[in-house]
Design a protein around this motif. Structure first.
Motif, PDB file in Angstrom:
ATOM      1  N   ASN A   1       0.794  -1.217   0.000  1.00  0.00           N
ATOM      2  CA  ASN A   1       0.000   0.000   0.000  1.00  0.00           C
ATOM      3  C   ASN A   1       0.833   1.276   0.000  1.00  0.00           C
ATOM      4  OD1 ASN A   1      -2.199  -1.630   0.040  1.00  0.00           O
ATOM      5  ND2 ASN A   1      -2.738  -1.271   2.178  1.00  0.00           N
TER       6      ASN A   1
ATOM      7  N   TYR B   1      -4.349   5.520  -5.254  1.00  0.00           N
ATOM      8  CA  TYR B   1      -4.965   6.110  -4.072  1.00  0.00           C
ATOM      9  C   TYR B   1      -5.105   7.631  -4.158  1.00  0.00           C
ATOM     10  CZ  TYR B   1      -6.637   6.021   0.670  1.00  0.00           C
ATOM     11  OH  TYR B   1      -7.435   6.128   1.768  1.00  0.00           O
TER      12      TYR B   1
ATOM     13  N   ALA C   1       1.152   2.114   5.994  1.00  0.00           N
ATOM     14  CA  ALA C   1       1.482   1.241   4.868  1.00  0.00           C
ATOM     15  C   ALA C   1       2.993   1.093   4.727  1.00  0.00           C
ATOM     16  CB  ALA C   1       0.888   1.805   3.576  1.00  0.00           C
TER      17      ALA C   1
END
Length: 894
Positions: free
Chosen positions: A329, A339, A551
C-alpha cells in the motif's frame, strides 16, 4: 460463499504457475483405439534408488533407476499430506505437431476424470471422497501439474492414487466426449472474460515467434479436431517416469513414502523423450500496442517490457524494481496512481522470468473507462523515476524485506511447500532455490536497480495491451525444521478484551486476528456497506500515524496488515516476522481502536468501494447473489448486499463511521488471537500493555435472533444480458448455534453436491451429463440463521429440465433415500477435507477467534468430526423434511 476447488485451468492475467526448464522434444503422434490403456511393464520387483541426497529443512531428493525424480519433505506440524506430480515436456509451448491444439490441457483433464487400469472411475472417486481429497490439476505453457491433498492417515493411499493416474490412466470414449464438451463450453465462457482476453492478447503481443504465445487451452478450431487416439498417444509419450517429478510433503515418514513410490512405479522403464525444438524469440525494437473489446464496464490495462531469463544477473534487480513500483500500500504506483489520483481501481506489478524464453516486467491495472491514457501516463512517470533516480535506502530495504517475507509466507501449508519444491527443482535443479535467493536479493544495490530499469524498461520496448468496454475502442487490432504446537491459552484483560495465545514453532512468524462482532448484522439497506467503508478506513490513519506511514511501516518489515468486513464481523488480520511483532501489534491496536478517519481518505476509500459495487454486475454469480439477497425478508442480515450498493455507499459520512465505531468496536466486543513462534507470557505482557491501556467500553447489543423464514415461496425471474441461464434456490435453515442440525445439513450438502468440490447426486446427474455447466449446493449461514443454497448455470433451453431434476433430488432426500453407504462416505469425505482447512497461522488464529466471539468457544472447531460422526440417516431425513419446504427461487434468463 465458500470457495470451490475445480480441477481445471484457471485463466488469470499472469500465470499462477510460471514456466519451467523442461525443454524436451516430440515425435509424430500415432492414433490409438477408442479405449486406450498405456503399455506398461508391471512387475513384482519395485524400482531401485540410484541416487539419494539429504538437503536442508528435512528435504530428501532421490532418483530412481527409471529416471523418476522424487522430493520428500517431512513436516509434522499438522496431520496433512500433499502429493504432487509435475509432468515435464508438456504445456502449450511444447506440443510440437499439435501446437495450438491445447492437447496438454485436454490430457490433463482426461487424466483427472479417467479410471486407472486397476480401478474404475467410481472406485477412485469413492477413495477420494473417503480421504476428503480433491484431485486437482493445472496446465501452463511448459508443464502440467497434479496435486492431491489429504490427511496423514491416507498418505500411502494418496501416493497409490497419484501413481495410478500418472502411469495407468484409461481414456474411455464417454469420458473423452464429456471432457471435450466441457472444454468447448469453457471456450465460450472465456471469450467475454476480461482477464482471459488480456492474458491471451498479452502473450501474443510480447511473443511473435516463440510457441509460448499460444494459449494453454489452444484455439477452438484446432482443439475440436483432436481425437481420443491422439490424446492417448500424447499421454503414452509424455507421461513417462523420466519426464515426471514426484513430490510429497507433510506429516509423513520419508523412508515409508519412498517405499510406496518404489512399489507404485514397479516395472516402469526409462524412455527416450521426443524432441521439440524451440525457436529464439526475436528482440523487440519498437513499441507495440494491442486492444480488444468485451462486455465490461472497466478497462483492463497491461504495460509490459521484455526482460531476461530466469538465470540472468539482472533478474533480481528487476524483481526489486517491481516491488518498489507496485507491491504494498505504500508502493509508488499504489499511492500515486490508485490512491491519490484515483486513476485505477486495482493495480499491481510482477516480473515473470521463465527459463526457456525471455520473461517480462508487467504493470497491471483496472482503470475506469476513459481514464486509460491518463493512467498510462501516470504509470510511465513512475517507471521514468526509477530509470532516472536512485531508489532511497529505505525503499530498497523495504523491497528486500518484502521478498524475504514473501518466500516465507508462501510455504506455510503442505500444498504450498510441495509446489515450491517441485517448481524450483524444475526451473533450477535445486528444490530449495527460493531460500538461496535471499542472499542474492540482499546484495542488490540501488545502482543495479537503476541500471536494470534503464536497460530493459525502455519506451522503445514497451507493450500496451488493453481490454475495453464494447464500442469504446479507438481502433481494432488482431493480435524447514520440525514444528511444535502448544494449546491455546485464553486470558481476559481487565477492560474486557479477550486474548487467545498459541505457541507454534517452526516458522519465525506471528499471525494476529483482532475480531469484533457486527457488520451486516448491524446494517440496513440504507446503511449497507458501512462496515466495509469502516474496514477500509482503519489503516488510513490513527492517533500516531497517517495512512502512508502505516502502509510504509508494514511494507518495510515485509508484513501483512488488512482490515476486513465479513458478514458477521469486522476484523483486523496481521502476519509479521516474530521480531517485528511487539511494534507491529501496537500499530494494529491503535488502528483498530484509535482511528482518525481523515476526510480526504474517506473520499478515496468510498470511491474504491463504489467501483467494487459496480463491478459486481460483471460477475454472473455475484449478480445472482445480489438478486437473491434483494428477494429475502428484510429482517435477515442476508438481505444486505455485502459491500453495499452505489447509493448506500455514497450516503456514508465520517460521522456515520465515528458513530458505528463507538457503538461496536469496543473492548468488550473484541477477541484478539495471537498464533506463532512466541513466548505466551511475553505475549500476554505485550498485549496487556497495548490493548490493556484502553478504558473499558461496552458494545451496543448485536441482534442475533433474526427472522429468516418465508411466509410463502418466492419466485423471481430476471432478464439477463448473458447468453447462459442461472438458477438459485434458497431454503431457510438455522444458524451455526445449532450444531446438530448444521452437521446434518452439511452432510446433505456433501451427498447432493460434493461439499466443497464438484460431486454428489447433482453433479453426476446434471453436470457430467451435460445438462448444466455448473451445479452446486452450500450452506450460507452464520451466527444468524441463513439459507441452504442450490445454484446452477446452464443453457436457456435446459433451465426448466435442470430445475425439475433438482426438485426431484430434493424430494429424494425428503423421502430419506440416502443410503448408509452414501452417508458414511459423505462423513469421511467432509471430515477429511475439513482437516485440510485452517493450516496456516492466519487461518487458525481467525477460526479460533471467530468461534470465541460467536459464543461457541475457541475450541469449537475441534469437535467438528465428532459432530458429523454422530449424525444418523434419520437425522438427515428429519433435517431435509424440516428445512426443504418453502424456498426463494431466482432465475436469470437471456
Amino acid at each position: 460463499m465458500k470457495k470451490k476447488c475445480f480441477a481445471l485451468l484457471v485463466f488469470v492475467v499472469f500465470s499462477m504457475f510460471p514456466p519451467t526448464t523442461a525443454v524436451w522434444p516430440q515425435s509424430p503422434v500415432v492414433s490409438a483405439p477408442s479405449s486406450f490403456q498405456p503399455a506398461v511393464l508391471i512387475g513384482s520387483v519395485p524400482q531401485k534408488i540410484t541416487a539419494r541426497t539429504e538437503l536442508d529443512f528435512g528435504v530428501t531428493l532421490a532418483e530412481l533407476e527409471n529416471g523418476l525424480r522424487v522430493i520428500i519433505q517431512e513436516d509434522h506440524s499438522a496431520p496433512v499430506v500433499a502429493v504432487d506430480c509435475f509432468i515435464k515436456n508438456t504445456g502449450s509451448a511444447f506440443e510440437g505437431t499439435h501446437l495450438g491444439s491445447g492437447i496438454s490441457h485436454l490430457v490433463e483433464r482426461l487424466t483427472v476424470e479417467s479410471a486407472a487400469s486397476s480401478q474404475t472411475r467410481e472406485q477412485i472417486q469413492d477413495s477420494l471422497d473417503r480421504m476428503g481429497a480433491s484431485f486437482l490439476a493445472s496446465t501452463d505453457s511448459d508443464m502440467t501439474y497434479y496435486s492431491l491433498v489429504t490427511t496423514a492417515a491416507h498418505a500411502a493411499h494418496a501416493v497409490d492414487l497419484m501413481t495410478g493416474a500418472m502411469r495407468h490412466a484409461v481414456f474411455e470414449e464417454e469420458t473423452f466426449d464429456y471432457v471435450k464438451r466441457n472444454i468447448q463450453e469453457e471456450f465460450q465462457e472465456s471469450n467475454g472474460n476480461p482477464a482471459s482476453l488480456l492474458r491471451k492478447t498479452a502473450f501474443q503481443t510480447l511473443y511473435t515467434e516463440h510457441p509460448v504465445r499460444h494459449p494453454v487451452p489452444g484455439y477452438p478450431e484446432i482443439f475440436q479436431k483432436l481425437t481420443l487416439g491422439e490424446a492417448a498417444e500424447f499421454y503414452k509419450q509424455r507421461y513417462v517416469p523420466n519426464g515426471q517429478v514426484f513430490v510429497v510433503t507433510g506429516d509423513v515418514d520419508t523412508d515409508k513414502i519412498l517405499e510406496e513410490i518404489l512399489q507404485g512405479y514397479a516395472g516402469s522403464v526409462r524412455t527416450v523423450p521426443p524432441s521439440v525444438p524451440l525457436p529464439e524469440e526475436p528482440a523487440q525494437v519498437s513499441p507495440r500496442e494491442m486492444s480488444c473489446e468485451t462486455d465490461t464496464q472497466t478497462v483492463q490495462l497491461l504495460l509490459a517490457w521484455p526482460t531476461v531469463k530466469l538465470t540472468d544477473r539482472e533478474k533480481l534487480p528487476l524483481d526489486l524494481a517491481a516491488n518498489i513500483l507496485g507491491q504494498g500500500n505504500s508502493s509508488r504506483l499504489f499511492r500515486e496512481v490508485l490512491y491519490v489520483r484515483q486513476l485505477a481501481l486495482e493495480l499491481g506489478t510482477s516480473h515473470q522470468t521463465p527459463s526457456y524464453v525471455r520473461g517480462a516486467f508487467h504493470v497491471f491495472a483496472v482503470v475506469p473507462s476513459g481514464k486509460q491514457a491518463e493512467a498510462c501516463e501516470a504509470i510511465q512517470q513512475q517507471v521514468d523515476r526509477l530509470r532516472d533516480e536512485l531508489v532511497t535506502p529505505a525503499e530498497l530495504a523495504k523491497a528486500k524485506k518484502q521478498k524475504e517475507a514473501e518466500i516465507l509466507f508462501k510455504r506455510q501449508t503442505p500444498e504450498q511447500t510441495a509446489f515450491s519444491l517441485g517448481y524450483h527443482f524444475l526451473t533450477t535443479g535445486n528444490p530449495l532455490h527460493d531460500k538461496q535467493c535471499v542472499s542474492g536479493i540482499r546484495a542488490v544495490t540501488a545502482e543495479e536497480v537503476r541500471e536494470a530499469v534503464r536497460k530493459f524498461l525502455s519506451p522503445q520496448t514497451r507493450n500496451q495491451i488493453t481490454v475495453l468496454p464494447k464500442g469504446t475502442s479507438p481502433r481494432r487490432n488482431v493480435a524447514a525444521s520440525a514444528r511444535t504446537n502448544d494449546e491455546i491459552i485464553p486470558v481476559t484483560l481487565k477492560n474486557g478484551v479477550r486474548l487467545l495465545v498459541k505457541r507454534q514453532t517452526g516458522l519465525p512468524m506471528v499471525s494476529v486476528s483482532a475480531i469484533t462482532l457486527g457488520s451486516t448484522l448491524t446494517e440496513t439497506a440504507e446503511t449497507a456497506g458501512l462496515s466495509t467503508i469502516l474496514a477500509g478506513m482503519l489503516d488510513k490513519g490513527n492517533a500516531r500515524m497517517n495512512a502512508l506511514e502505516i502502509a510504509g511501516y508494514f511494507d518495510s518489515i515485509g508484513g501483512e496488515l488488512e482490515f476486513i468486513a465479513g458478514r458477521n464481523t469486522v476484523y483486523g488480520s496481521m502476519t509479521v516476522l516474530k521480531d517485528d511483532f511487539p511494534q507491529a501489534v501496537r500499530v494494529l491496536a491503535e488502528s483498530l481502536l484509535m482511528p482518525s478517519f481523515p476526510e480526504e481518505e474517506l473520499v478515496r476509500v468510498r470511491s474504491l468501494a463504489v467501483g467494487a459495487a459496480l463491478r459486481r454486475k460483471e460477475n454472473p454469480m455475484q449478480e445472482l447473489m445480489d438478486t437473491f439477497a434483494e428477494a429475502l425478508p428484510q429482517s435477515t442480515p442476508y438481505s444486505i448486499i455485502p459491500g453495499g450498493t452505489q447509493d448506500s455507499l455514497n450516503r456514508i459520512t465520517r460521522d456515520d463511521l465515528v458513530f458505528y465505531h463507538r457503538q461496536y468496536v469496543t473492548t468488550d466486543n473484541l477477541v484478539v488471537a495471537v498464533f506463532g513462534e512466541v513466548n505466551p507470557q511475553e505475549v500476554f505482557q505485550t498485549l496487556d500493555a497495548v490493548f490493556g491501556q484502553f478504558p473499558r467500553t461496552a458494545s451496543v447489543q448485536v441482534p442475533l435472533e433474526r427472522n429468516n423464514q418465508l411466509l410463502n415461496p418466492v419466485e423471481k425471474q430476471i432478464s439477463s444480458r448473458r447468453s447462459t441461464s442461472l438458477l438459485m434456490m434458497g431454503y431457510p435453515i438455522v444458524s451455526i448455534r445449532h450444531p446438530q442440525d448444521i452437521a446434518a445439513l452439511t452432510l446433505l450438502d456433501a451427498v447432493m453436491s460434493g461439499y466443497d468440490a464438484p460431486g454428489g447426486w447433482l453433479y453426476e446427474e446434471l453436470q457430467r451429463s451435460g445438462l448444466a455447466h455448473t451445479v452446486h449446493a452450500e450452506l450460507l449461514t452464520g451466527i444468524a440463521a441463513g439459507y441452504f443454497l442450490i445454484y446452477a448455470q446452464t443453457a436457456p433451453e435446459k433451465l426448466d429440465e435442470v430445475k425439475r431434476r433438482i426438485n426431484d433430488n430434493l424430494a429424494k432426500v425428503r423421502r430419506g433415500e440416502i443410503t448408509q453407504a452414501e452417508l458414511t462416505r459423505a462423513k469421511e469425505m467432509v471430515i477429511a477435507r475439513h482437516a485440510r482447512k485452517n493450516t496456516t497461522l492466519k487461518e487458525q488464529s481467525l477460526q479460533s477467534g471467530l468461534d470465541e466471539i460467536y459464543g461457541l468457544g475457541f475450541l469449537h472447531d475441534r469437535s467438528f468430526a465428532e459432530r458429523l460422526r454422530a449424525v444418523t440417516r434419520e437425522d438427515v431425513s428429519i433435517a431435509a423434511k424440516k428445512y426443504f419446504t418453502k424456498c426463494v427461487l431466482i432465475e436469470h434468463r437471456p
